[in-house]
Write an enzyme that holds these catalytic residues in place. Structure first.
Site, PDB file in Angstrom:
ATOM      1  N   GLU A 227      22.607  22.629  46.780  1.00 48.78           N
ATOM      2  CA  GLU A 227      23.724  22.432  45.848  1.00 48.78           C
ATOM      3  C   GLU A 227      24.987  22.690  46.638  1.00 48.78           C
ATOM      4  OE1 GLU A 227      26.748  22.701  43.907  1.00 48.78           O
ATOM      5  OE2 GLU A 227      26.066  24.628  43.116  1.00 48.78           O
ATOM      6  N   CYS A 261      32.159  24.730  42.404  1.00 47.55           N
ATOM      7  CA  CYS A 261      31.787  23.423  42.931  1.00 47.55           C
ATOM      8  C   CYS A 261      31.950  22.318  41.897  1.00 47.55           C
ATOM      9  CB  CYS A 261      30.342  23.451  43.428  1.00 47.55           C
ATOM     10  SG  CYS A 261      30.062  24.550  44.815  1.00 47.55           S
TER      11      CYS A 261
END
Length: 453
Positions: A227, A261
């Site tokens: 990720e 993010c």
């Protein structure tokens, strides 16, 4: 060296030495040997321990939040909220895990089979600093229920969070050789991945870290979940309440001081709304987001995680302005010893500028003007990243139509990002590989083994 430096003051609070190579090898051996006993325990037992961990995380939310505030500057209220999400993740897998791991009958054209779901072994987790508890939970909770064992390398600025998480899991009943925290250095990670006793790795971090770990995992035939970064678009097609939309999108961008993010980093607004949206957004971030002590619940703008991070964000802003972007709000380091950067709004960013392609990991919103729905979609997809996206529209069918055309791992309608225990999370393109959370999150390090009857 692992160290705790208060980003609000610059004070060095604690240093923790890195583990030696011998200590790291011993830790690998522990989770490798521990796998046989942990996988042999009934899934109901493993799930009960994970549910107990959920209870303990909830009970210790204040303690864990205070640690995060000291280590990386997270606002104390956001820290408590993060631990609430962590507890929900452990609760979800503790409750749903046994059903998710049940055998599935397979109807074949010429007979029958059953699909069994089994763990694969000892895993390595390489975790980041921006969500010190949540990122760990996404990886750890499903894999403990599944029966895998875990060696956890946390970020070098989060040693106290790493210790506290291990204590919660130990107190919940996770055996000492089923979850092991190790203060390994980045230098040691490549040969850790080469060790055959570790069978997979999950990393949440930067694009470069992901490239490095993926290369080592591939070289050693190890399954990996990554990720990585994001430059999520937020498209505003129309709105019935512009002030509320501005407030919600500003909150989403500035959450965790912009160090998320899947925050909406690129706001794409249709022409008839653009000027008013920019004006109100600039006013909102200037008036509401005021630097302060992250331990004070009244603070709205905490420091970034480190002075180095603040300097990098300020440099990215300065480069964008030098290349022709328009600064609508903020844009500067806040004087003093802390790692503060003003909440910032930039417009007129063009494809020739660095800011158009790179991720700015701080309290900076880029706003783009689109004249048509087609242009908005093209702008949204014109990025090397593909983590999340948001679409705001009063017509749900229109929002869904646009969402289907966005190149991202997940899209939210009339909300911006976020995380839910039962909703899969992950990206495409340079934002990563694999999925976490929800029913998909327990499958990444699973042996889906059919048995032909």
């Amino acid at each position: 060296m692992y160290s705790v430096t208060n980003p609000a003051t610059g004070e060095l609070v604690e240093e923790v030495p890195n583990a030696t190579d011998e200590q790291v090898r011993a830790a690998i051996g522990r989770v490798h040997v521990g796998f046989a006993a942990w996988r042999a325990r009934p899934v109901a037992d493993r799930a009960a321990i994970v549910r107990r961990a959920a209870e303990l995380f909830a009970e210790r939310a204040g303690e864990l939040a205070a640690i995060m505030t000291l280590e990386m500057g997270k606002r104390i209220n956001e820290g408590r909220g993060e631990v609430g999400v962590v507890a929900d993740i452990f609760r979800y897998y503790g409750e749903r895990g046994p059903d998710l791991l049940a055998d599935e009958p397979l109807a074949l054209r010429g007979g029958e089979a059953v699909l069994t779901k089994e763990p694969i072994g000892a895993l390595l987790g390489v975790m980041p600093w921006n969500f010190p508890c949540y990122q760990v939970a996404r990886f750890v909770a499903p894999n403990l229920v599944l029966g895998n064992t875990i060696l956890l390398k946390h970020a070098s600025i989060c040693p106290r969070s790493a210790k506290a998480i291990e204590e919660v899991l130990r107190d919940a009943g996770v055996p000492a050789d089923a979850y092991v925290n190790v203060f390994a250095s980045s230098r040691q990670v490549p040969w850790m991945l080469a060790d055959p006793r570790l069978v997979g790795v999950s990393l949440t971090g930067s694009e470069q870290a992901g490239i490095s770990v993926a290369a080592e995992a591939g070289r050693n035939l190890k399954k990996c979940v990554l990720e990585l970064g994001g430059s999520d678009p937020l498209i505003v097609l129309d709105t019935a309440d512009l002030d509320e939309t501005v407030k919600v999108t500003a909150t989403a961008r500035m959450r965790n001081c912009g160090q998320s993010c899947n925050a909406p980093k690129r706001m794409i607004v249709l022409g008839e709304l653009y000027d008013e949206f920019v004006d109100r957004l600039a006013k909102r971030v200037t008036e509401y987001y005021v630097p302060g002590d992250p331990a004070d619940p009244a603070t709205t703008l905490p420091p970034l995680a480190s002075v180095a991070a603040a300097e990098e964000v300020a440099a990215q802003i300065a480069t964008a302005v030098r290349e022709g972007a328009t600064l609508r709000a903020g844009g500067h380091r806040v004087p003093g010893p802390g790692a503060y950067v003003e909440a910032t709004v930039l417009t007129d960013v063009t494809p020739e500028m660095a800011a158009y392609r790179e991720e700015i990991f701080g309290p900076v919103a880029l706003v783009f003007r689109a004249e048509t729905e087609e242009e908005a979609i093209a702008l949204a997809n014109d990025t090397p990243f593909g983590l999340g996206a948001s679409v705001y529209a009063t017509d749900r069918a229109r929002a869904v139509r646009v969402a289907r055309r966005i190149e991202a791992g997940m899209v939210y309608l009339n909300k911006s990002g976020g995380s839910e225990a039962d909703l899969p999370f992950g990206g495409i393109k340079r934002s990563g590989i694999g999925r976490e959370l929800g029913p998909l999150g327990i499958e990444e390090f699973m042996n889906k083994k059919p048995i032909r009857l």
